[in-house]
Design a protein around this motif. Structure first.
Motif, PDB file in Angstrom:
ATOM      1  N   LEU A  40       0.767  -1.179  -0.034  1.00  0.00           N
ATOM      2  CA  LEU A  40      -0.046   0.081   0.112  1.00  0.00           C
ATOM      3  C   LEU A  40       0.898   1.296  -0.147  1.00  0.00           C
ATOM      4  N   ASP A  41       0.601   2.113  -0.943  1.00  0.00           N
ATOM      5  CA  ASP A  41       1.348   3.315  -0.855  1.00  0.00           C
ATOM      6  C   ASP A  41       0.339   4.300  -1.346  1.00  0.00           C
ATOM      7  N   GLY A  42      -0.007   5.273  -0.457  1.00  0.00           N
ATOM      8  CA  GLY A  42      -1.127   6.128  -0.824  1.00  0.00           C
ATOM      9  C   GLY A  42      -2.216   5.766  -0.990  1.00  0.00           C
ATOM     10  N   PRO A  43      -2.961   6.014  -2.094  1.00  0.00           N
ATOM     11  CA  PRO A  43      -4.274   5.365  -2.895  1.00  0.00           C
ATOM     12  C   PRO A  43      -4.086   4.078  -3.695  1.00  0.00           C
ATOM     13  N   GLN A  44      -2.769   3.547  -3.663  1.00  0.00           N
ATOM     14  CA  GLN A  44      -2.294   2.711  -4.854  1.00  0.00           C
ATOM     15  C   GLN A  44      -2.006   1.413  -4.025  1.00  0.00           C
ATOM     16  N   ALA A  45      -2.562   0.330  -4.528  1.00  0.00           N
ATOM     17  CA  ALA A  45      -2.223  -1.048  -3.937  1.00  0.00           C
ATOM     18  C   ALA A  45      -1.737  -2.030  -5.040  1.00  0.00           C
ATOM     19  N   ARG A  46      -0.663  -2.707  -4.754  1.00  0.00           N
ATOM     20  CA  ARG A  46       0.002  -3.432  -5.599  1.00  0.00           C
ATOM     21  C   ARG A  46       0.118  -4.912  -5.197  1.00  0.00           C
ATOM     22  N   ASN A  47       0.335  -5.885  -6.115  1.00  0.00           N
ATOM     23  CA  ASN A  47       0.555  -7.363  -5.620  1.00  0.00           C
ATOM     24  C   ASN A  47       2.287  -7.215  -5.274  1.00  0.00           C
TER      25      ASN A  47
END
Length: 256
Positions: free
Chosen positions: A213-220
């Motif tokens: 999770l990085d601010g409003p971003q979610a990545r696998n």
């Protein structure tokens, strides 16, 4: 209720796998309908996606519907007092189901779940790291939408394709559950997507994918696979929770 601090206990031996994007498009990476997961990082981002403000939230950006289902939840606004999670019992005219939080300080904020699923909607609030990285997980029993909670608002976490990140619950075959565990052994709890694969011998395996999770971003992030050693692990991998907070016990639902 047990909301002083989220302990890492629900899925301690497990990790994640299988996530889906919302809006009818699902995929293992949570970014598109068919792409395989891409490892971007095995650790949680140093910049939290959400956090509790230093003081009570009194802003009223939403109104709790009459007859809403309520339950005490985490302190989301940093005033040291538990707040109240709620969800509308009935959908609005367009089919959306509002949910939100009313703080002990008197503020209310919310958003709306929109889904074609015919079953109940459910929402829970969790602290991923136990240090104020707050999220909301909103389920329609097919997938679980991911929101950050920041500055007294719900912030949709977006996948690489710009859609809201969602975990699959077996509907598309990419995943079966959601948990929180220190999956990479760095001492910090990670948000993970889980996928249980039963085997003929009655046991099975669980794939665990870290969601960064990085601010409003979610990545696998990194994915690993562990062997099921007890029946409860398989059950946990097919449920939604974070630490000792679970959707079934601590969330609110429109269902019975």
């Amino acid at each position: 209720m047990r909301f002083a601090r989220v302990a890492v206990s629900l899925l301690a031996p497990l990790v994640v796998a299988g996530c889906a994007s919302s809006g009818g498009s699902s995929g293992a990476s949570g970014t598109s309908s068919s792409s395989a997961p891409s490892s971007v990082s095995s650790a949680s981002s140093s910049a939290p996606s959400s956090s509790a403000p230093a003081g009570g939230c009194t802003a009223k950006g939403a109104t709790k519907p009459a007859g809403a289902v309520t339950k005490p939840t985490l302190d989301v606004d940093g005033d040291g007092k538990p707040d109240t999670l709620w969800i509308a019992k009935q959908p609005e005219a367009d089919g959306g189901v509002p949910f939100g939080i009313t703080t002990a300080a008197g503020g209310t904020f919310g958003t709306t779940i929109r889904s074609a699923s015919p079953v109940a909607r459910s929402v829970m609030v969790a602290d991923v790291t136990g240090k104020g990285e707050l999220i909301a997980l909103a389920s329609d029993n097919r997938q679980v939408l991911l929101y950050g909670i920041s500055s007294c608002s719900f912030v949709p976490e977006l996948n690489a394709g710009g859609q809201q990140y969602a975990f699959d619950l077996g509907f598309t075959g990419y995943g079966t559950g959601v948990g929180c565990v220190d999956a990479n052994g760095d001492g910090t709890t990670d948000l993970v997507g889980l996928k249980y694969q039963p085997e003929s011998n009655g046991a099975g395996t669980i794939s665990r994918t870290i969601i960064t999770l990085d601010g409003p971003q979610a990545r696998n992030g990194a994915t690993d696979t562990v062997t099921v050693t007890r029946a409860s692990e398989a059950d946990e991998a097919q449920s939604v929770g974070c630490g000792d907070v679970t959707l079934a016990e601590d969330g609110v639902t429109t269902g019975p």
